[in-house]
Design a protein around this motif. Structure first.
Motif, PDB file in Angstrom:
ATOM      1  N   ASP A 114      89.283 -84.181  88.270  1.00  0.00           N
ATOM      2  CA  ASP A 114      89.742 -82.891  88.453  1.00  0.00           C
ATOM      3  C   ASP A 114      88.745 -81.854  89.197  1.00  0.00           C
ATOM      4  O   ASP A 114      88.416 -80.760  88.983  1.00  0.00           O
ATOM      5  N   LYS A 169      92.227 -76.292  91.094  1.00  0.00           N
ATOM      6  CA  LYS A 169      93.601 -75.859  90.647  1.00  0.00           C
ATOM      7  C   LYS A 169      94.463 -76.414  92.008  1.00  0.00           C
ATOM      8  O   LYS A 169      93.862 -75.848  93.236  1.00  0.00           O
ATOM      9  N   CYS A 193     102.843 -79.257  88.273  1.00  0.00           N
ATOM     10  CA  CYS A 193     102.657 -80.305  89.695  1.00  0.00           C
ATOM     11  C   CYS A 193     103.250 -81.377  89.816  1.00  0.00           C
ATOM     12  O   CYS A 193     103.563 -81.996  90.766  1.00  0.00           O
ATOM     13  N   TYR A 210      96.601 -81.499  86.379  1.00  0.00           N
ATOM     14  CA  TYR A 210      97.020 -80.099  87.010  1.00  0.00           C
ATOM     15  C   TYR A 210      98.212 -79.469  86.221  1.00  0.00           C
ATOM     16  O   TYR A 210      98.456 -78.292  86.240  1.00  0.00           O
ATOM     17  N   ARG A 251      98.845 -85.965  88.809  1.00  0.00           N
ATOM     18  CA  ARG A 251      99.070 -84.651  89.067  1.00  0.00           C
ATOM     19  C   ARG A 251      99.330 -83.924  87.654  1.00  0.00           C
ATOM     20  O   ARG A 251      98.680 -82.982  87.389  1.00  0.00           O
TER      21      ARG A 251
END
Length: 206
Positions: free
Chosen positions: A100, A104, A37, A33, A29
């Motif tokens: 990814d 988001k 995160c 992100y 994460r």
């Protein structure tokens, strides 16, 4: 009391160190992100372990006499549990997905994932109780209220620092994670051997 609080913080850090699903999730994460995160996954995991710490402290308090009478055997059994965790870290396949494709991700979703992952793992309660007993915590009925948040705080500090280091300095791939897991697993196994020796020495009165 300050020493007791420091012990509780250390329990939180030690509970978070093994490289498992939460560690992999924090790494993934953070790298995919962002730092927030990764932190929220760790925060969710820390909240779950805070609950387990409260349950564990209460159990240790109620079983204090039994623990004192059987401290040597608890160390021996605890060493087997710790060794099992260490061997698992040495042999478990570790992968990091850095895709990814989903866009988001909300930090609150990450928080929920961390909390649910921790609370759905009953082994976490056993590990927490073993750590609390080994550090001599739980001798006062007030401790579940006072010290459980300290355990969670110690774990939060560990995850927040890890997320910050990952976001700023590191790019971890599967191979690097594998080596980290092996090193951490070896360290946990050494700790298990130390516990086993201490337990045997206590049992023999040496």
């Amino acid at each position: 009391m300050i020493i007791t609080i420091l012990k509780a913080l250390l329990v939180g850090v030690i509970a978070a160190i093994p490289i498992g699903p939460i560690f992999v999730m924090v790494v993934q994460r953070t790298l995919c992100y962002g730092r927030s995160c990764g932190r929220m996954v760790g925060f969710g995991a820390a909240l779950g372990d805070t609950f387990y710490a409260a349950v564990g402290l209460l159990a240790v308090t109620l079983l204090q006499g039994f623990i004192e009478r059987n401290a040597a055997w608890i160390m021996i059994v605890g060493s087997v549990l710790v060794a099992w965790i260490g061997v698992g870290m040495l042999t478990r396949s570790v992968t990091v997905s850095l895709n990814d494709d989903d866009g988001k991700m909300s930090p609150w979703v990450c928080f929920g994932q961390g909390a649910v992952s921790t609370l759905s793992n009953p082994l976490a309660l056993g590990v927490m109780m073993a750590l609390l007993a080994m550090f001599g915590l739980g001798s006062d009925i007030r401790h579940p209220i006072l010290l459980a948040p300290c355990v969670g705080l110690g774990e939060c500090i560990y995850w927040f620092v890890l997320a910050a280091v990952l976001a700023r300095y590191l790019k971890i791939d599967t191979r690097t994670m594998k080596y980290m897991s092996r090193i951490a697993g070896a360290a946990v196994c050494v700790f298990a051997v130390v516990l086993l020796v201490r337990g045997i020495l206590m049992l023999t009165g040496s």
